[in-house]
Design an enzyme around this catalytic site. Structure first.
Site, PDB file in Angstrom:
ATOM      1  CB  VAL A  16      -0.867   0.200   0.705  1.00  0.00           C
ATOM      2  CG1 VAL A  16      -1.737  -0.956   1.127  1.00  0.00           C
ATOM      3  CG2 VAL A  16      -0.411   0.024   2.315  1.00  0.00           C
ATOM      4  CE1 TYR A  19      -0.512  -0.011  15.598  1.00  0.00           C
ATOM      5  CE2 TYR A  19      -1.014   1.485  17.277  1.00  0.00           C
ATOM      6  CZ  TYR A  19      -0.927   0.694  15.912  1.00  0.00           C
ATOM      7  OH  TYR A  19      -2.019  -0.116  16.056  1.00  0.00           O
TER       8      TYR A  19
HETATM    9  N1  LIG Z   1      -4.897  -5.385  17.572  1.00  0.00           N
HETATM   10  C1  LIG Z   1      -4.622  -4.425  17.025  1.00  0.00           C
HETATM   11  O1  LIG Z   1      -4.722  -4.941  18.856  1.00  0.00           O
HETATM   12  C2  LIG Z   1      -5.162  -3.539  17.207  1.00  0.00           C
HETATM   13  C3  LIG Z   1      -5.771  -2.118  17.726  1.00  0.00           C
HETATM   14  C4  LIG Z   1      -5.456  -1.367  17.100  1.00  0.00           C
HETATM   15  C5  LIG Z   1      -5.605  -1.072  16.020  1.00  0.00           C
HETATM   16  N2  LIG Z   1      -5.258  -2.066  14.917  1.00  0.00           N
HETATM   17  C6  LIG Z   1      -4.856  -1.289  13.447  1.00  0.00           C
HETATM   18  O2  LIG Z   1      -5.376  -2.741  13.103  1.00  0.00           O
HETATM   19  C7  LIG Z   1      -4.795  -2.908  11.788  1.00  0.00           C
HETATM   20  C8  LIG Z   1      -4.648  -4.191  11.071  1.00  0.00           C
HETATM   21  O3  LIG Z   1      -4.483  -4.625  12.775  1.00  0.00           O
HETATM   22  P1  LIG Z   1      -4.464  -6.629  12.876  1.00  0.00           P
HETATM   23  O4  LIG Z   1      -4.359  -6.308  14.255  1.00  0.00           O
HETATM   24  O5  LIG Z   1      -4.873  -7.371  11.595  1.00  0.00           O
HETATM   25  O6  LIG Z   1      -2.629  -6.265  12.681  1.00  0.00           O
HETATM   26  P2  LIG Z   1      -2.199  -7.550  11.574  1.00  0.00           P
HETATM   27  O7  LIG Z   1      -0.121  -7.741  11.800  1.00  0.00           O
HETATM   28  O8  LIG Z   1      -2.874  -8.838  11.884  1.00  0.00           O
HETATM   29  O9  LIG Z   1      -2.211  -7.758  10.033  1.00  0.00           O
HETATM   30  C9  LIG Z   1      -1.984  -6.356   9.430  1.00  0.00           C
HETATM   31  C10 LIG Z   1      -1.724  -6.270   7.870  1.00  0.00           C
HETATM   32  O10 LIG Z   1      -1.435  -5.919   7.275  1.00  0.00           O
HETATM   33  C11 LIG Z   1      -1.186  -6.391   5.956  1.00  0.00           C
HETATM   34  N3  LIG Z   1       0.609  -5.546   5.817  1.00  0.00           N
HETATM   35  C12 LIG Z   1       1.805  -4.584   6.184  1.00  0.00           C
HETATM   36  N4  LIG Z   1       2.202  -3.934   5.481  1.00  0.00           N
HETATM   37  C13 LIG Z   1       1.776  -3.637   4.555  1.00  0.00           C
HETATM   38  C14 LIG Z   1       1.924  -3.027   3.363  1.00  0.00           C
HETATM   39  N5  LIG Z   1       3.137  -2.465   3.580  1.00  0.00           N
HETATM   40  N6  LIG Z   1       1.087  -3.127   1.641  1.00  0.00           N
HETATM   41  C15 LIG Z   1       0.123  -4.467   2.507  1.00  0.00           C
HETATM   42  N7  LIG Z   1      -0.208  -4.569   3.601  1.00  0.00           N
HETATM   43  C16 LIG Z   1       0.936  -4.794   4.542  1.00  0.00           C
HETATM   44  C17 LIG Z   1       0.302  -7.673   6.878  1.00  0.00           C
HETATM   45  O11 LIG Z   1       1.007  -8.408   5.795  1.00  0.00           O
HETATM   46  C18 LIG Z   1      -0.611  -7.871   7.926  1.00  0.00           C
HETATM   47  O12 LIG Z   1      -1.328  -9.689   7.264  1.00  0.00           O
HETATM   48  C19 LIG Z   1      -3.890  -2.150  11.812  1.00  0.00           C
HETATM   49  O13 LIG Z   1      -3.895  -1.055  10.763  1.00  0.00           O
HETATM   50  C20 LIG Z   1      -3.604  -1.705  13.119  1.00  0.00           C
HETATM   51  O14 LIG Z   1      -2.808  -0.937  12.994  1.00  0.00           O
HETATM   52  C21 LIG Z   1      -4.803  -2.604  15.591  1.00  0.00           C
END
Ligand SMILES: NC(=O)c1ccc[n+]([C@@H]2O[C@H](COP(=O)([O-])OP(=O)(O)OC[C@H]3O[C@@H](n4cnc5c(N)ncnc54)[C@H](O)[C@@H]3O)[C@@H](O)[C@H]2O)c1
Length: 259
Positions: free
Chosen positions: A65, A164
């Site tokens: 992305v 972050y």
């Molecule tokens: N898990 C939590 O506690 C939490 C809390 C708040 C916000 N979030 C946000 O939710 C979103 C999803 O998080 P998650 O917990 O599912 O994380 P995750 O690590 O399980 O999944 C994230 C996905 O994004 C993909 N990714 C990373 N860099 C990329 C790039 N440059 N281009 C395309 N894809 C890419 C990864 O390969 C992975 O499959 C993120 O933005 C995260 O910051 C997560």
């Protein structure tokens, strides 16, 4: 399960894992046509098999992305397969922990900002063009509780220079600004701010029993969330049920930021 997203074409980024993956499976249940994208092709192949087992079919596109040509290709895949675009979920995201081990704070900062902020921006920019041509749409950005409050002091990378929370603060403001600008065109831009959720992203928290307990207590609900619980709210925001919701920042955090 429902018809909330019947007839809608949706792109989900970060679809290979966690919240993005849960959104894809939930969107299929709600009748959407889904384009799933991630930087890891193998995760997409696994997801496509899971979707097929559940009786659904998805289009998968591997891409980064942060790269504009990849972003154009991802949006084009939705238009080629389905002729329109109604929904974008920006779930691709990283933390400083997942940047290469040798990186110093500046490299970690740039890497996190690139994916979380620029990646979200580029996807929105390309999607808005397609949504305008489709007569409107709904974008849901993954911000975080860390986009509205500071990083917990008992976690690693809590030195005040962690990109972050800064990146998620930017996503919150991007959402408000785009939400204000695009609402009149029928494009609703909203964000969710999850608390700590069981995914690969939080393995450092959940893998340490002491920190895990502390983090559970930090959420008034007494536990961490699941990716499905976040996907439920995203499915609602993506749907026409949320037709009067624009530029809004939705906490999905078990009360974390209410205390
Ligand atoms: N898990 C939590 O506690 C939490 C809390 C708040 C916000 N979030 C946000 O939710 C979103 C999803 O998080 P998650 O917990 O599912 O994380 P995750 O690590 O399980 O999944 C994230 C996905 O994004 C993909 N990714 C990373 N860099 C990329 C790039 N440059 N281009 C395309 N894809 C890419 C990864 O390969 C992975 O499959 C993120 O933005 C995260 O910051 C997560």
């Amino acid at each position: 399960m429902g018809t909330r997203l019947q007839g809608k074409v949706a792109i989900v980024t970060g679809a290979g894992s966690g919240i993005g993956r849960a959104c894809v499976l939930r969107f299929l249940e709600e009748g959407a046509s889904v384009v799933a994208t991630d930087i890891h092709p193998s995760a997409l192949e696994k997801l496509a098999r899971e979707a097929a087992e559940a009786g659904g079919k998805i289009v998968t596109v591997a891409g980064d992305v942060t790269r504009r040509e990849d972003v154009a290709r991802i949006v084009q895949a939705a238009l080629s397969a389905y002729g329109r675009l109604d929904v974008l979920v920006n779930s691709a995201g990283i933390t400083p922990r997942t940047v290469r081990a040798e990186a110093d704070f500046e490299e970690r900062w740039e890497a996190v900002m690139a994916v979380n902020v620029k990646g979200t921006l580029l996807m929105c920019h390309a999607a808005v063009e397609a949504m305008r041509a489709s007569g409107g749409g709904s974008i849901v950005n993954l911000a975080s509780v860390m986009g509205t409050v500071g990083y917990p002091t008992h976690l690693p990378f809590s030195d005040g220079f962690n990109a972050y929370p800064q990146s998620k603060g930017a996503v919150v403001q991007m959402t408000r600004d785009m939400g204000v600008r695009l609402a009149a065109e029928g494009i609703r831009v909203n964000a969710v701010c999850p608390g700590f959720v069981y995914t690969a992203l939080t393995e450092n928290v959940t893998g340490n029993p002491e920190i895990h307990e502390l983090m559970k207590k930090s959420h008034p609900i007494g536990r961490l969330g699941t990716a499905e619980e976040v996907a439920n709210v995203i499915a609602f925001l993506a749907s026409d049920e949320a037709s009067f919701v624009a530029g809004a920042i939705w906490a999905v955090d078990g009360g974390y930021t209410a205390q």
